[in-house]
Design an enzyme around this catalytic site. Structure first.
Site, mmCIF file in Angstrom:
data_model
loop_
_atom_site.group_PDB
_atom_site.id
_atom_site.type_symbol
_atom_site.label_atom_id
_atom_site.label_comp_id
_atom_site.label_asym_id
_atom_site.label_seq_id
_atom_site.Cartn_x
_atom_site.Cartn_y
_atom_site.Cartn_z
ATOM 1 N N THR A 209 2.148 4.450 3.533
ATOM 2 C CA THR A 209 0.909 3.919 2.947
ATOM 3 C C THR A 209 1.178 2.652 2.138
ATOM 4 O OG1 THR A 209 0.054 6.168 2.810
ATOM 5 C CG2 THR A 209 -1.056 4.518 1.458
ATOM 6 N N ASN B 128 -3.744 -2.386 3.305
ATOM 7 C CA ASN B 128 -2.573 -1.915 4.051
ATOM 8 C C ASN B 128 -2.808 -1.846 5.557
ATOM 9 O OD1 ASN B 128 -4.130 0.376 4.112
ATOM 10 N ND2 ASN B 128 -2.514 1.779 3.459
ATOM 11 N N ARG C 151 1.045 7.677 12.867
ATOM 12 C CA ARG C 151 1.451 7.558 11.460
ATOM 13 C C ARG C 151 2.858 6.957 11.354
ATOM 14 N NH1 ARG C 151 -2.085 9.560 7.961
ATOM 15 N NH2 ARG C 151 -0.631 10.059 6.310
ATOM 16 N N ARG D 71 2.541 -1.620 9.012
ATOM 17 C CA ARG D 71 2.348 -1.960 7.596
ATOM 18 C C ARG D 71 3.478 -2.820 7.052
ATOM 19 N NH1 ARG D 71 -0.025 4.007 6.256
ATOM 20 N NH2 ARG D 71 -2.253 3.494 6.304
ATOM 21 N N PHE E 125 -8.523 4.998 -7.334
ATOM 22 C CA PHE E 125 -8.631 3.812 -6.477
ATOM 23 C C PHE E 125 -9.849 3.849 -5.551
ATOM 24 C CE2 PHE E 125 -5.652 6.778 -4.367
ATOM 25 C CZ PHE E 125 -6.293 6.965 -3.142
ATOM 26 N N HIS F 178 -5.589 2.390 9.132
ATOM 27 C CA HIS F 178 -5.786 3.796 8.755
ATOM 28 C C HIS F 178 -5.547 4.631 10.011
ATOM 29 C CE1 HIS F 178 -7.654 7.521 7.319
ATOM 30 N NE2 HIS F 178 -8.223 7.571 8.506
ATOM 31 N N LYS G 70 -8.090 -2.685 9.351
ATOM 32 C CA LYS G 70 -8.837 -2.956 8.119
ATOM 33 C C LYS G 70 -9.163 -4.454 7.975
ATOM 34 C CE LYS G 70 -6.956 1.129 5.764
ATOM 35 N NZ LYS G 70 -6.459 1.663 4.481
HETATM 36 P P1 CMP Z 1 -5.635 5.135 4.275
HETATM 37 O O1 CMP Z 1 -4.668 5.677 5.242
HETATM 38 O O2 CMP Z 1 -6.803 4.384 4.798
HETATM 39 O O3 CMP Z 1 -6.189 6.340 3.376
HETATM 40 C C1 CMP Z 1 -6.667 6.160 2.076
HETATM 41 C C2 CMP Z 1 -6.375 4.789 1.531
HETATM 42 O O4 CMP Z 1 -6.395 4.680 0.139
HETATM 43 C C3 CMP Z 1 -4.952 4.405 1.912
HETATM 44 O O5 CMP Z 1 -4.868 4.163 3.285
HETATM 45 C C4 CMP Z 1 -4.735 3.201 1.005
HETATM 46 O O6 CMP Z 1 -5.271 2.021 1.559
HETATM 47 C C5 CMP Z 1 -5.547 3.616 -0.198
HETATM 48 N N1 CMP Z 1 -4.651 4.068 -1.248
HETATM 49 C C6 CMP Z 1 -3.882 5.133 -1.262
HETATM 50 N N2 CMP Z 1 -3.218 5.234 -2.413
HETATM 51 C C7 CMP Z 1 -3.596 4.195 -3.144
HETATM 52 C C8 CMP Z 1 -3.262 3.732 -4.435
HETATM 53 N N3 CMP Z 1 -2.387 4.397 -5.203
HETATM 54 N N4 CMP Z 1 -3.832 2.609 -4.857
HETATM 55 C C9 CMP Z 1 -4.729 1.945 -4.080
HETATM 56 N N5 CMP Z 1 -5.094 2.345 -2.843
HETATM 57 C C10 CMP Z 1 -4.520 3.450 -2.380
#
Ligand code: CMP
Length: 138
Positions: free
Chosen positions: A91, A112, A85, A102, A57, A115, A9
């Site tokens: 996450t 984060n 993962r 992460r 979000f 993905h 990212k």
């Molecule tokens: P990713 O694995 O890219 O899939 C969806 C993304 O949404 C996740 O990583 C986070 O970066 C984002 N995400 C998930 N939950 C939240 C949250 N509660 N607040 C903000 N961003 C979120």
């Protein structure tokens, strides 16, 4: 063998950490079969994350994903989806295990760092979103 879609990212490209993340990916036994650096448009980010469009979000997530370049990758390995993962960590980096990408690099739950696809079905869809078959080299 499975394939999974990985995205490094904008928080990673901004801090020049592409190589550091790739080192963790390769050290874990995953193979990078394809890789390219892209500046996503808002339309592309919204389409990629369409599954989250009802979430509070969603707009912040899409705006973050277009805040700088991303590196999209196809990774291959045994149980690559679950394996990656595990390598990524939770996450929310506050909950990520020691040694995960992460835990080491992520700035927040939004920024984060990486993905990874969450299922075989989504991996197929997400890989074809970014790559054609001739760009993926075994
Ligand atoms: P990713 O694995 O890219 O899939 C969806 C993304 O949404 C996740 O990583 C986070 O970066 C984002 N995400 C998930 N939950 C939240 C949250 N509660 N607040 C903000 N961003 C979120």
């Amino acid at each position: 063998m499975q394939r999974t879609l990985s995205i490094l990212k904008p928080d990673i490209t901004r801090r020049n950490l592409t190589g550091a993340v790739n080192q963790k990916i390769e050290a874990s036994g995953l193979r990078i079969l394809a890789q390219k650096r892209l500046q996503l448009t808002l339309d592309q980010a919204q389409k990629f994350y369409a599954v989250h469009q009802e979430r509070a979000f969603f707009n912040d997530l899409c705006n973050f994903m277009i805040s700088g370049p991303v590196v999209v990758q196809v990774l291959e390995g045994d149980s690559a989806i679950d394996h990656y993962r595990t390598v990524m960590g939770a996450t929310n980096p506050a909950n990520a295990d020691e040694g995960t990408i992460r835990r080491e690099f992520a700035e927040s739950i939004e920024a984060n760092s990486v993905h990874g696809s969450d299922s075989l079905e989504n991996a197929v869809t997400e890989i074809s979103f970014f790559f054609s078959e001739i760009e993926i080299v075994d």
